[in-house]
Structures are given as C-alpha cells and as structure tokens.
Enzyme design. Structure first.
Site, PDB file in Angstrom:
ATOM      1  CD  GLU A  10      -2.389  -7.331   2.855  1.00 32.87           C
ATOM      2  OE1 GLU A  10      -1.986  -6.190   2.543  1.00 32.87           O
ATOM      3  OE2 GLU A  10      -3.000  -7.563   3.907  1.00 32.87           O
ATOM      4  CB  ALA A  46      -0.881  -0.020   1.236  1.00 31.97           C
ATOM      5  CD  GLU A  73       1.540  -5.516   5.494  1.00 35.72           C
ATOM      6  OE1 GLU A  73       2.344  -6.431   5.738  1.00 35.72           O
ATOM      7  OE2 GLU A  73       0.791  -5.525   4.505  1.00 35.72           O
ATOM      8  N   GLY A 119       0.495  -4.907   0.747  1.00 35.87           N
ATOM      9  CA  GLY A 119      -0.712  -4.920  -0.086  1.00 35.87           C
ATOM     10  C   GLY A 119      -0.506  -5.589  -1.444  1.00 35.87           C
TER      11      GLY A 119
HETATM   12  N1  CAA Z   1       4.598   3.167  -0.595  1.00 30.74           N
HETATM   13  C1  CAA Z   1       5.022   4.333  -1.110  1.00 30.74           C
HETATM   14  N2  CAA Z   1       6.175   4.482  -1.771  1.00 30.74           N
HETATM   15  C2  CAA Z   1       6.961   3.403  -1.900  1.00 30.74           C
HETATM   16  C3  CAA Z   1       6.598   2.140  -1.381  1.00 30.74           C
HETATM   17  C4  CAA Z   1       5.346   2.057  -0.701  1.00 30.74           C
HETATM   18  N3  CAA Z   1       4.896   0.893  -0.226  1.00 30.74           N
HETATM   19  N4  CAA Z   1       7.581   1.261  -1.641  1.00 30.74           N
HETATM   20  C5  CAA Z   1       8.535   1.943  -2.304  1.00 30.74           C
HETATM   21  N5  CAA Z   1       8.166   3.235  -2.465  1.00 30.74           N
HETATM   22  C6  CAA Z   1       8.908   4.313  -3.126  1.00 30.74           C
HETATM   23  C7  CAA Z   1      10.067   4.793  -2.239  1.00 30.74           C
HETATM   24  O1  CAA Z   1       9.610   5.716  -1.285  1.00 30.74           O
HETATM   25  C8  CAA Z   1      10.987   5.401  -3.274  1.00 30.74           C
HETATM   26  O2  CAA Z   1      10.482   6.662  -3.609  1.00 30.74           O
HETATM   27  P1  CAA Z   1      11.524   7.944  -3.713  1.00 30.74           P
HETATM   28  O3  CAA Z   1      12.412   7.590  -4.878  1.00 30.74           O
HETATM   29  O4  CAA Z   1      10.608   9.093  -3.996  1.00 30.74           O
HETATM   30  O5  CAA Z   1      12.253   8.009  -2.431  1.00 30.74           O
HETATM   31  C9  CAA Z   1      10.786   4.511  -4.505  1.00 30.74           C
HETATM   32  O6  CAA Z   1       9.546   3.819  -4.284  1.00 30.74           O
HETATM   33  C10 CAA Z   1      11.876   3.467  -4.678  1.00 30.74           C
HETATM   34  O7  CAA Z   1      11.989   2.748  -3.450  1.00 30.74           O
HETATM   35  P2  CAA Z   1      13.394   2.538  -2.684  1.00 30.74           P
HETATM   36  O8  CAA Z   1      14.321   3.656  -2.958  1.00 30.74           O
HETATM   37  O9  CAA Z   1      13.089   2.234  -1.262  1.00 30.74           O
HETATM   38  O10 CAA Z   1      13.924   1.232  -3.447  1.00 30.74           O
HETATM   39  P3  CAA Z   1      14.873   0.120  -2.884  1.00 30.74           P
HETATM   40  O11 CAA Z   1      15.275  -0.724  -4.031  1.00 30.74           O
HETATM   41  O12 CAA Z   1      15.968   0.703  -2.049  1.00 30.74           O
HETATM   42  O13 CAA Z   1      13.969  -0.759  -1.874  1.00 30.74           O
HETATM   43  C11 CAA Z   1      11.949  -1.907  -1.207  1.00 30.74           C
HETATM   44  C12 CAA Z   1      12.874  -1.491  -2.371  1.00 30.74           C
HETATM   45  C13 CAA Z   1      12.699  -2.922  -0.322  1.00 30.74           C
HETATM   46  C14 CAA Z   1      10.732  -2.569  -1.814  1.00 30.74           C
HETATM   47  C15 CAA Z   1      11.580  -0.670  -0.369  1.00 30.74           C
HETATM   48  O14 CAA Z   1      11.094   0.331  -1.249  1.00 30.74           O
HETATM   49  C16 CAA Z   1      10.520  -0.924   0.673  1.00 30.74           C
HETATM   50  O15 CAA Z   1      10.813  -1.492   1.721  1.00 30.74           O
HETATM   51  N6  CAA Z   1       9.261  -0.486   0.407  1.00 30.74           N
HETATM   52  C17 CAA Z   1       8.171  -0.555   1.350  1.00 30.74           C
HETATM   53  C18 CAA Z   1       7.635  -1.970   1.478  1.00 30.74           C
HETATM   54  C19 CAA Z   1       6.530  -2.030   2.514  1.00 30.74           C
HETATM   55  O16 CAA Z   1       6.748  -1.786   3.674  1.00 30.74           O
HETATM   56  N7  CAA Z   1       5.319  -2.406   2.096  1.00 30.74           N
HETATM   57  C20 CAA Z   1       4.185  -2.525   2.951  1.00 30.74           C
HETATM   58  C21 CAA Z   1       3.348  -1.278   2.874  1.00 30.74           C
HETATM   59  S1  CAA Z   1       2.118  -1.202   4.137  1.00 30.74           S
HETATM   60  C22 CAA Z   1       0.816  -2.080   3.541  1.00 30.74           C
HETATM   61  O17 CAA Z   1       0.858  -2.683   2.494  1.00 30.74           O
HETATM   62  C23 CAA Z   1      -0.406  -2.008   4.430  1.00 30.74           C
HETATM   63  C24 CAA Z   1      -1.529  -2.931   4.105  1.00 30.74           C
HETATM   64  O18 CAA Z   1      -1.417  -4.145   4.227  1.00 30.74           O
HETATM   65  C25 CAA Z   1      -2.812  -2.380   3.747  1.00 30.74           C
END
Ligand code: CAA
Length: 260
Positions: free
Chosen positions: A115, A66, A135, A112
């Site tokens: 999911e 998400a 999460e 998400g």
């Molecule tokens: N939401 C918003 N933006 C996201 C994102 C997310 N879930 N995942 C990645 N991005 C964005 C980053 O903020 C970054 O943007 P900027 O360039 O503007 O800074 C861009 O995508 C590239 O990401 P990274 O620089 O972090 O790339 P990376 O290769 O270093 O890492 C990754 C990749 C390991 C996937 C890392 O991006 C990450 O950990 N992302 C988040 C994953 C996460 O926690 N997902 C769960 C979300 S909560 C959820 O889903 C709730 C639910 O169940 C309803």
C-alpha cells in the site's frame, strides 16, 4: 531530525528514506508511520531535494505489512482509527506530495508495504521482490488504501483476485500486471531508482508538482481532472520555472530550474 525506525539522508538532490526495522521485516508500526510522515514532509519542503526514494533495510523485505503485533487486540473503533490516521498521515500524504516519490522494492512488499509502494508515484522492484495483499488471511482487509489504489493500477478483476486469494506475486508478474514499472537485479535496484531520479531532476520541480496534482485529480471523487489540468496548465505560465524553461529552449541552452 533524529529517527528511531527509519534512516534518512540527502545527497545529489535525492532524499533516501530507508525503513529500518529488520527484525520485523520493516513492518510499519505507529512510530514508523509517524516518522515516515515527518520525513516525507521534510523532503517536500527541502528545495535541494528533487526526488525521494523509499526502500527497506536489508535484502529480504521492503515492508512486510502493518505491524500485526500492534493491532492484534484492537477494537472496531481502534481499527477504524488506525486506518483513518494512516491514510491521512502517510498514504494520502505520499500520493499528493509535490516531490516525486520512487519506491525501490527490495524484497517482501506485503499488505501495508504494498500500500505504501502504491501510494508512491513510481515503483521499481528487485527480481526477488514478492508482492501481495495478504490481509484477508488475517481476517481483515487492506486498510491503507489497497482496495482503491490496487484497483486503479491493475483494474477491478485483477485487484479482487489478488485481495481474495491473499497470494504473493513475483516481481516479473507484478510488472506484467502494471503494478511495478521496472524490475532489475537486487544489486542494481538503487542504481535504477537513482537513474530515474536523475532524469526527473533535469525538469521543472514546479511543473512536476502541478502534473502530480492534475493526474491525482482525475482519480478524486466528484472532481473533473480535465478542468484541473486546464487550471494547472494556466498556473504553470505564472512560474519562474516556465520563464527559465522556455527561455533556455529559445536560447538553445540547458535550463537550470529554481522550482519557483
Ligand atoms: N508485523 C509484525 N511482525 C512481522 C510482520 C508484520 N507484518 N511480518 C513479519 N514479522 C516478523 C515476524 O513475526 C518475525 O518475528 P520473530 O522473529 O520475532 O518471530 C520476523 O518478522 C521474521 O518473520 P518470519 O519468521 O515470518 O519470516 P519468514 O521468512 O518465515 O516469512 C513473511 C516472511 C512471508 C513475510 C512472513 O513474515 C509474513 O507472512 N508476514 C506477515 C505478512 C502480512 O500478513 N502482512 C500484512 C499485514 S496486515 C496489514 O498490512 C493491514 C493493513 O493493510 C493496514
């Protein structure tokens, strides 16, 4: 219908939906969820479409979760509503769609994103895919059905391990766990999904829809799946597809199903 965050095309009896927010690693924001909901409904109502394949744009991510930026300052009520509307508008919708949905997981498939993949009927993954429910590392829990569907797919012990460690798993391990059906090279991923779609397309769309309903019924609270199977089995006998399928068999011909 024109979309801003997804690409949709229909060809060869397949609707291909590509989530297209590469700068955010295809994270699901409200707009994307609304557009996906519309596209899946369109796919189900289009009689040309026998299978829907959903994937992410690029070679890095299916969906990285998400959109964290969108909900970072949400209140308790807003958090609850985000989850509730997501369940209703997308994740439950996909699971109960009568048209089969294949997730082609082409990279990060987190939160998400996993999911969404788990709400699909079939999952195929590229060998670089990484799966997880991170999460709890953000101080929330999976909110788009992850606590329930992961448990259904891999069992309670493994689901809790994945959720509590917030760890990522490679595609091969996900296959061993029963989380994905097949793993292949990235450049062969769509080909593999299309091959499965081709095999599905030979069969009765009507019967496939009834089978999805019966399988899902067994996982519903207070519903006896066996009774639903009996009902759906009977219902099949009243369809055009049943007449076409049985007659084709008796005439030693290939059936050409109408989906009615
Ligand atoms: N939401 C918003 N933006 C996201 C994102 C997310 N879930 N995942 C990645 N991005 C964005 C980053 O903020 C970054 O943007 P900027 O360039 O503007 O800074 C861009 O995508 C590239 O990401 P990274 O620089 O972090 O790339 P990376 O290769 O270093 O890492 C990754 C990749 C390991 C996937 C890392 O991006 C990450 O950990 N992302 C988040 C994953 C996460 O926690 N997902 C769960 C979300 S909560 C959820 O889903 C709730 C639910 O169940 C309803």
């Amino acid at each position: 219908m024109s979309y801003q965050t997804i690409l949709v095309e229909v060809a060869d009896a397949i609707m291909r939906i590509t989530i297209n927010r590469p700068k955010q690693l295809n994270a699901l924001n409200g707009e994307t969820i609304a557009e996906l909901s519309t596209a899946f409904k369109e796919g189900e109502s289009n009689t040309e479409v026998r299978t829907i394949i959903v994937t992410g744009t690029g070679d890095k991510a299916f969906v990285a979760g998400a959109d964290i930026k969108e909900f970072a300052d949400f209140s308790v009520a807003q958090g609850r509503e985000l989850s509730k509307s997501g369940h209703r508008n997308l994740f439950d919708l996909v699971e109960s769609l009568k048209t089969p949905v294949i997730a082609a997981i082409n990279g990060y498939c987190l939160g998400g994103g996993l999911e969404l993949a788990m709400a699909c009927h079939i999952r195929v993954a590229s060998d670089n895919a990484m799966m997880g429910l991170p999460e709890v590392s953000l101080g929330v829990i999976p909110g788009y059905g992850g606590t329930q569907r992961l448990t259904q797919l891999v069992g309670k012990g493994k689901a809790l391990e994945m959720i509590m460690t917030a760890g990522m798993m490679k595609a091969e391990e996900a296959k061993e766990w029963g989380l994905v059906n097949h793993v292949t090279f990235q450049n062969e991923l769509m080909g593999m999904a299309e091959k499965i779609a081709g095999r599905i397309a030979k069969n009765s769309p009507k019967a496939i829809g009834l089978a999805i309903e019966a399988v899902n019924a067994g996982l519903e609270d207070g519903v006896n799946g066996f009774n639903v199977e009996i009902e759906k089995f009977g219902e099949a006998f009243g369809t055009e597809d049943f007449a076409i399928g049985t007659q084709a068999f008796l005439n030693k011909e290939k059936p050409s199903f109408t989906g009615k």
